[in-house]
Structure formats: structure tokens, C-alpha cells
Write a protein that holds these residues in place. Structure first.
Motif, mmCIF file in Angstrom:
data_model
loop_
_atom_site.group_PDB
_atom_site.id
_atom_site.type_symbol
_atom_site.label_atom_id
_atom_site.label_comp_id
_atom_site.label_asym_id
_atom_site.label_seq_id
_atom_site.Cartn_x
_atom_site.Cartn_y
_atom_site.Cartn_z
ATOM 1 N N THR A 1 -5.759 -1.879 -6.967
ATOM 2 C CA THR A 1 -4.813 -1.504 -5.913
ATOM 3 C C THR A 1 -5.076 -2.295 -4.640
ATOM 4 O OG1 THR A 1 -4.445 0.717 -6.781
ATOM 5 C CG2 THR A 1 -4.052 0.394 -4.429
ATOM 6 N N ARG A 2 -6.348 -2.436 -4.282
ATOM 7 C CA ARG A 2 -6.689 -3.176 -3.072
ATOM 8 C C ARG A 2 -6.343 -4.657 -3.224
ATOM 9 N NH1 ARG A 2 -11.287 -5.611 -0.704
ATOM 10 N NH2 ARG A 2 -12.544 -5.182 -2.555
ATOM 11 N N SER B 1 -2.638 -5.030 -2.558
ATOM 12 C CA SER B 1 -2.358 -4.751 -1.146
ATOM 13 C C SER B 1 -2.852 -5.866 -0.240
ATOM 14 C CB SER B 1 -3.017 -3.426 -0.741
ATOM 15 O OG SER B 1 -2.486 -2.348 -1.480
ATOM 16 N N ALA C 1 0.818 -1.213 0.000
ATOM 17 C CA ALA C 1 0.000 0.000 0.000
ATOM 18 C C ALA C 1 0.851 1.263 0.000
ATOM 19 C CB ALA C 1 -0.930 -0.001 1.214
#
Length: 399
Positions: free
Chosen positions: A111-112, A115, A57
Motif C-alpha cells: 500500500t505504501r 501511495s 492513499a
């Protein structure tokens, strides 16, 4: 692609992908104990040593780039969860959870995903050198005709690996490539000069014929490309094999000879500059190209995109070529470089004959004039971290 997967950049010759520019520098690597002893340099990432990297992240992911990487990662999963990892870092089952989730994960929330399912590691000192490659399109035809006299060869059937006992094994334990002569003695395969001089003439190995020997030389460096005939028809070709001879980057030779630089009479170290020298001085250029004894053979491709080392199509601006002894094929890789265009999240889908060692990468930029321009001048340095499935570092630390 597999591409003897090959390159070009100042000293070498290269290619590969572009990521959306990244403006946020990733967090400094956390100073935690090394998972393996970094003082010992070996032939794999596990032996060289890895250290914990920053939290995913905190890398500075950008939405468009990360979404593209998610799609490329999904494409690789079919192979990633089945093949052995020669870097010594992961096992096929380590990737199962991430791959299962990736198949239905919305690209807008990539993105999540990264991460959630990954942690990061640096191999060795993490200092990366990055070049670029692309899929070239050159003038070529299927049948020889006036103006098209440079052969494009398929893999010769007499190019084989030595039988045990007939030659010394390579450092990685494999037997070397070569051929058996008429007396049944294993020897090196024909080098570039011998092939250019007709060693394979009359053997029926020609896939097609090209117009320009310089373009063919660089086609071999890229490892795949397209032959476009005057009538507009196209033959797509990809890497099939290599003659087992050592690769020599002619850019390095030119630099040593004082031919590369900014002074009058010198040439740019980009692919374009090197090609210009080869054309300005044909005799000297031919001798220079023959210093690279390595020779690449091709196969005709059908379908979309050149095929990489994972046996799936590689993706422009998203695929990176790596040394699989240091990066698991299929793994996401974060590059933070002094050239923003090449900074971002990539996926290791390919290899290259000149891509050797830890933190050596070759970014794939696709096809066309823009890809050629970017890849031809790509030479970047910075930091590299590998994204590994969560739990990998703890498992390695328990060894």
C-alpha cells in the motif's frame, strides 16, 4: 491475452481477474482543471482528456489485493520501461523509479509503495464497464480421432497486412489484415462461416482437434486455454492472431431478438446461458455464431500461464485487459464497482478484440470451474482511475 483478448458479459463476452473485495468507496474525484480538454473525444486518452483523481492513499487499498498487484506490476516492468505508450500519457522513462523500487519492495507494505510512487487520473468521465475472462479447459486432442472433429488452427501464413496502396488504412493508421488472392489482389481474409465450411482444410494448420464447437467458439473469445485429452495430457494454447474481421458479441444479438431475459423461454445473458441456447438450438446457434465473423488463431504455449499483450504471463485475479489507446499497458488501475469481487487494484497486462474505448475493462480470473463461473457472469459498472508515475500530470499540464 492479447487475447484478442475477448470477452463476454450480457451484450458481449468476456473475462479477467478478481480482486479482494473492497468496502471503502474511493474519494470523489477532485474537481481540478482538466489536464487536456475533455470536450474533445479522440482516439487516445491524451486526446479524450484526463482529470486529476484522488490521492492513492484515499482509494481504500486492501493489503492482500495490493500485494498481489505489486507482484504483477514488478512482472510487467521489464516491458513497461521499454515500450512506447500509445495512450499518449507516459514515456518509458517515467516508470523507471517506480520499477526500480518495486523490485525490492516488501509485499507486506505494498500500500505504501503505490501511495509513494503514483498519482491518479480519470480518463473522460471515468465511468467504467467491466467484464471478465478466464482460461478455459476443453476436451481436445492433438491428432484427429472419432468424437474430436473441430479444428484448432494456428496462424495461416497467407494472413497478412495489406501493403500501402493496396487498401485503405485503418483509423489508427495501420494497414488492414487480409490476404492476397491468386490474382495478387488484396481482399478480406476468410470469415468464420467460410473457415467453418472448410476454407482452411488441408493446409496443415491444425494444432489440435476439439469435441465441441460451442466450446471452441468461447475459447476464441477468451483468447487462450487448454485442450485436455482423454488420457489426461494437456496442450496449452494462446492467442496468435485474428482474421481482421469485425467482432460481433452474440449476446447483444440474442438480447435484440428477445432471447435473453427472465421470462419463460428466455436465457440468462451470462456465458453459461448463451452456451445453453447454442446447444438447445444447434442450427440456430451455428448461424448465430457465424454472425461473429471474427476468427482467432492460436499457438502452442509452454510454461506457466497464458501470455498477455506485454509478452509476460497474465495473473488470475490481478491482470486486467484494456484498450492500450486509453490505458498504458503495465499501469495499475483502480476499479470501484457495483460488484465487490471485481473492485480493487489491477494491472493492465492484456488487451482484447472487444475491449475498446475509455474505461472499458476485462478482468482475468485464471483457470478452473470457479474462474469460469465468475468470468461468465461478470458485468459490472462503476468508476475507474489509472495510477500514473508521480509527475506525469504536471508534465502533461505543461503541454
Amino acid at each position: 491475452m492479447l487475447r484478442l483478448s475477448l470477452l463476454l458479459a450480457v451484450a458481449l463476452l468476456g473475462g479477467c481477474i478478481r480482486l479482494v473485495p473492497q468496502t471503502t468507496r474511493p474519494a470523489t474525484v477532485v474537481t481540478k482543471p482538466a489536464i487536456t480538454k475533455p470536450a474533445v473525444t479522440g482516439a487516445t486518452a491524451a486526446l479524450t482528456g484526463i482529470t486529476n483523481g484522488p490521492m492513492p492513499a484515499g482509494l481504500g487499498f486492501k493489503a492482500e489485493n495490493t500485494a498481489a498487484a505489486l507482484g504483477t506490476f514488478v512482472q510487467s516492468c521489464g516491458r513497461l520501461t521499454k515500450r512506447a505508450d500509445s495512450s499518449g500519457l507516459t514515456r518509458p522513462e517515467d516508470w523507471s523509479s517506480a520499477c526500480a523500487a518495486a523490485r525490492s519492495w516488501p509485499s507486506g507494505d505494498a500500500t505504501r509503495f503505490f501511495s509513494t510512487y503514483f498519482e491518479t487520473a480519470e480518463v473522460g468521465d471515468g465511468n467504467a464497464f467491466v467484464t471478465g475472462y478466464f482460461e478455459p479447459e476443453i476436451a481436445g486432442v492433438r491428432q484427429r480421432q472419432p468424437g474430436f472433429d473441430v479444428p484448432i488452427y494456428k496462424l495461416p501464413p497467407d494472413l497478412v497486412r495489406a501493403k500501402k496502396g493496396d487498401a485503405q488504412p485503418l483509423p489508427d493508421g495501420r494497414m488492414p489484415l487480409g490476404r492476397y488472392d491468386d490474382a495478387g489482389v488484396f481482399t478480406q481474409y476468410f470469415d468464420r462461416a467460410q473457415i467453418d465450411s472448410g476454407a482452411l482444410t488441408g493446409k496443415g494448420l491444425e494444432i489440435g482437434w476439439a469435441a465441441d464447437p460451442v466450446e471452441v467458439f468461447f475459447l476464441q473469445i477468451q483468447g487462450s486455454g487448454r485442450l485436455r485429452a482423454p488420457d489426461g495430457s494437456v496442450i496449452r494454447i494462446g492467442f496468435a492472431g485474428q482474421n481482421g474481421q469485425a467482432y460481433v458479441g452474440i449476446g447483444s444479438v440474442m438480447r435484440e431478438r428477445g432471447l435473453i431475459g427472465s421470462a419463460p423461454g428466455q436465457y440468462s445473458g451470462s456465458m453459461q446461458g448463451i452456451q445453453q441456447y447454442l446447444r438447445d438450438f444447434p442450427a440456430e446457434g451455428r448461424a448465430l455464431m457465424r454472425m461473429n465473423r471474427s476468427y482467432v488463431f492460436f499457438r502452442e504455449l509452454v510454461g506457466a500461464g497464458p501470455i498477455g499483450a506485454l509478452s509476460v504471463p497474465i495473473v488470475g485475479r490481478s491482470t486486467v485487459a484494456v484498450d492500450p489507446a486509453y490505458v498504458p499497458l503495465g499501469a495499475p488501475v483502480w476499479l470501484q464497482l457495483d460488484l465487490k469481487d471485481a473492485s480493487g487494484l489491477w494491472v493492465a497486462q492484456d488487451t482484447g478484440g472487444a475491449i475498446r474505448g475509455a474505461n472499458r475493462f476485462d478482468t482475468f480470473w485464471g483457470a478452473g470451474a470457479e474462474a469460469r463461473e465468475i468470468a461468465g457472469g461478470m458485468s459490472a459498472r462503476g468508476r475507474a482511475v489509472i495510477l500514473l508515475p508521480k509527475g506525469t500530470l504536471a508534465r502533461l499540464g505543461q503541454r
